[in-house]
Design a protein around this motif. Structure first.
Motif, PDB file in Angstrom:
ATOM      1  N   LYS A  86      -9.006  15.092  -2.671  1.00  0.00           N
ATOM      2  CA  LYS A  86     -10.151  15.263  -1.779  1.00  0.00           C
ATOM      3  C   LYS A  86     -10.871  13.941  -1.517  1.00  0.00           C
ATOM      4  CE  LYS A  86     -14.373  17.984  -1.381  1.00  0.00           C
ATOM      5  NZ  LYS A  86     -15.208  19.016  -1.999  1.00  0.00           N
ATOM      6  N   TYR A  87     -11.140  13.175  -2.568  1.00  0.00           N
ATOM      7  CA  TYR A  87     -11.903  11.937  -2.408  1.00  0.00           C
ATOM      8  C   TYR A  87     -11.046  10.808  -1.842  1.00  0.00           C
ATOM      9  CZ  TYR A  87     -15.302  14.556  -5.054  1.00  0.00           C
ATOM     10  OH  TYR A  87     -16.175  15.535  -5.460  1.00  0.00           O
TER      11      TYR A  87
ATOM     12  N   ILE B 160      -9.496   7.453   3.045  1.00  0.00           N
ATOM     13  CA  ILE B 160      -8.540   7.152   4.114  1.00  0.00           C
ATOM     14  C   ILE B 160      -9.134   7.559   5.463  1.00  0.00           C
ATOM     15  CG2 ILE B 160      -6.303   7.810   5.107  1.00  0.00           C
ATOM     16  CD1 ILE B 160      -5.273   7.966   2.192  1.00  0.00           C
ATOM     17  N   GLY B 161      -9.741   8.749   5.522  1.00  0.00           N
ATOM     18  CA  GLY B 161     -10.377   9.212   6.757  1.00  0.00           C
ATOM     19  C   GLY B 161     -11.501   8.288   7.202  1.00  0.00           C
ATOM     20  N   ALA B 162     -12.295   7.795   6.241  1.00  0.00           N
ATOM     21  CA  ALA B 162     -13.399   6.888   6.574  1.00  0.00           C
ATOM     22  C   ALA B 162     -12.871   5.562   7.129  1.00  0.00           C
ATOM     23  CB  ALA B 162     -14.271   6.639   5.343  1.00  0.00           C
TER      24      ALA B 162
ATOM     25  N   SER C  21      -5.384  13.407   7.759  1.00  0.00           N
ATOM     26  CA  SER C  21      -6.319  13.585   6.647  1.00  0.00           C
ATOM     27  C   SER C  21      -5.835  14.653   5.672  1.00  0.00           C
ATOM     28  CB  SER C  21      -7.703  13.957   7.168  1.00  0.00           C
ATOM     29  OG  SER C  21      -8.212  12.926   7.960  1.00  0.00           O
ATOM     30  N   LEU C  22      -5.393  15.792   6.223  1.00  0.00           N
ATOM     31  CA  LEU C  22      -4.903  16.849   5.338  1.00  0.00           C
ATOM     32  C   LEU C  22      -3.602  16.448   4.665  1.00  0.00           C
ATOM     33  CD1 LEU C  22      -5.697  20.084   7.360  1.00  0.00           C
ATOM     34  CD2 LEU C  22      -6.853  19.201   5.330  1.00  0.00           C
ATOM     35  N   LEU C  23      -2.754  15.723   5.376  1.00  0.00           N
ATOM     36  CA  LEU C  23      -1.501  15.254   4.785  1.00  0.00           C
ATOM     37  C   LEU C  23      -1.800  14.316   3.614  1.00  0.00           C
ATOM     38  CD1 LEU C  23       1.551  15.497   5.189  1.00  0.00           C
ATOM     39  CD2 LEU C  23       1.434  13.503   6.662  1.00  0.00           C
ATOM     40  N   ALA C  24      -2.756  13.419   3.794  1.00  0.00           N
ATOM     41  CA  ALA C  24      -3.149  12.517   2.709  1.00  0.00           C
ATOM     42  C   ALA C  24      -3.694  13.304   1.518  1.00  0.00           C
ATOM     43  CB  ALA C  24      -4.194  11.511   3.200  1.00  0.00           C
ATOM     44  N   ARG C  25      -4.465  14.328   1.801  1.00  0.00           N
ATOM     45  CA  ARG C  25      -5.063  15.136   0.725  1.00  0.00           C
ATOM     46  C   ARG C  25      -3.993  15.834  -0.109  1.00  0.00           C
ATOM     47  NH1 ARG C  25      -9.977  19.429   1.440  1.00  0.00           N
ATOM     48  NH2 ARG C  25     -10.300  19.779  -0.780  1.00  0.00           N
ATOM     49  N   TRP C  26      -2.987  16.374   0.548  1.00  0.00           N
ATOM     50  CA  TRP C  26      -1.986  17.171  -0.165  1.00  0.00           C
ATOM     51  C   TRP C  26      -0.798  16.351  -0.657  1.00  0.00           C
ATOM     52  CZ3 TRP C  26      -4.492  21.032  -1.673  1.00  0.00           C
ATOM     53  CH2 TRP C  26      -5.409  21.668  -0.858  1.00  0.00           C
TER      54      TRP C  26
END
Length: 189
Positions: free
Chosen positions: A95-96, A101-103, A85-90
């Motif tokens: 954030k959204y 992806i997390g959902a 999740s954090l990798l996707a964010r950065w």
């Protein structure tokens, strides 16, 4: 700072170097995810619905695509100490986007948990000759697995150190029993 005995596996922050686990522990947990009875049921369904070579190539191609994506994500995650999740964010999703992806991952894993738990509960209930009944067996197995996960990756690792070798021994015995009565060439046809 999170305490050493806490269940927090740095899900919302970078994993500090001193808290990172050796690759073999992570690998054992990943192998545990792959050595699930439902995976063998999927293999059996492919085996009955396709020829040996069709099932082989479907599995091989799907596995290669999945492993390339997993390898690249794993290298980046290990290097940076970040969860998916954090990798996707950065990496540009923000954030959204990373929340979406997390959902998607969460919904998929809830369904997968249901399948895995149903297989576990049915096996437990049958091993006890129906003494529990499926609803109670499913509740007990679901609570058992959830308790392991609540306490984080270290409990998953501890469980995998016991379950993976045992599961592989049972699978090895099953393969021995099948190959004892049938030739490999006969089974491939």
């Amino acid at each position: 700072m999170v305490g050493k005995n806490s269940a927090d596996d740095f899900s919302l922050s970078r994993v500090p170097a001193e808290a990172r686990l050796p690759m073999w522990e992570v690998l054992l947990v990943r192998i545990g995810a792959l050595t699930a009875l439902s995976q063998f049921m999927l293999g059996a369904a492919l085996g009955y619905g396709m020829t040996f070579w069709q099932a082989f190539w479907a599995t091989m191609l799907g596995s290669v695509v999945l492993e390339i994506v997993s390898l690249l994500m794993g290298i980046a995650g290990a290097r940076e100490g970040l969860s998916t999740s954090l990798l996707a964010r950065w990496t540009g999703f923000g954030k959204y986007g990373s929340s979406i992806i997390g959902a998607v991952i969460s919904i998929g894993l809830i369904g997968w948990f249901g399948i895995q738990n149903a297989v576990f509960a049915k096996g437990l209930d049958e091993a006890l000759n129906g003494a529990l009944g499926f609803p109670l067996a499913a509740t007990l197995t679901g609570l058992f697995v959830t308790a392991i996960v609540i306490f984080g990756f270290k409990w998953l690792s501890w469980t995998a150190k016991i379950a993976v070798p045992g599961f592989l021994a049972v699978i090895g015995y099953g393969i021995y029993k099948v190959l004892r009565d049938h030739s490999l060439v006969e089974l491939i046809k």
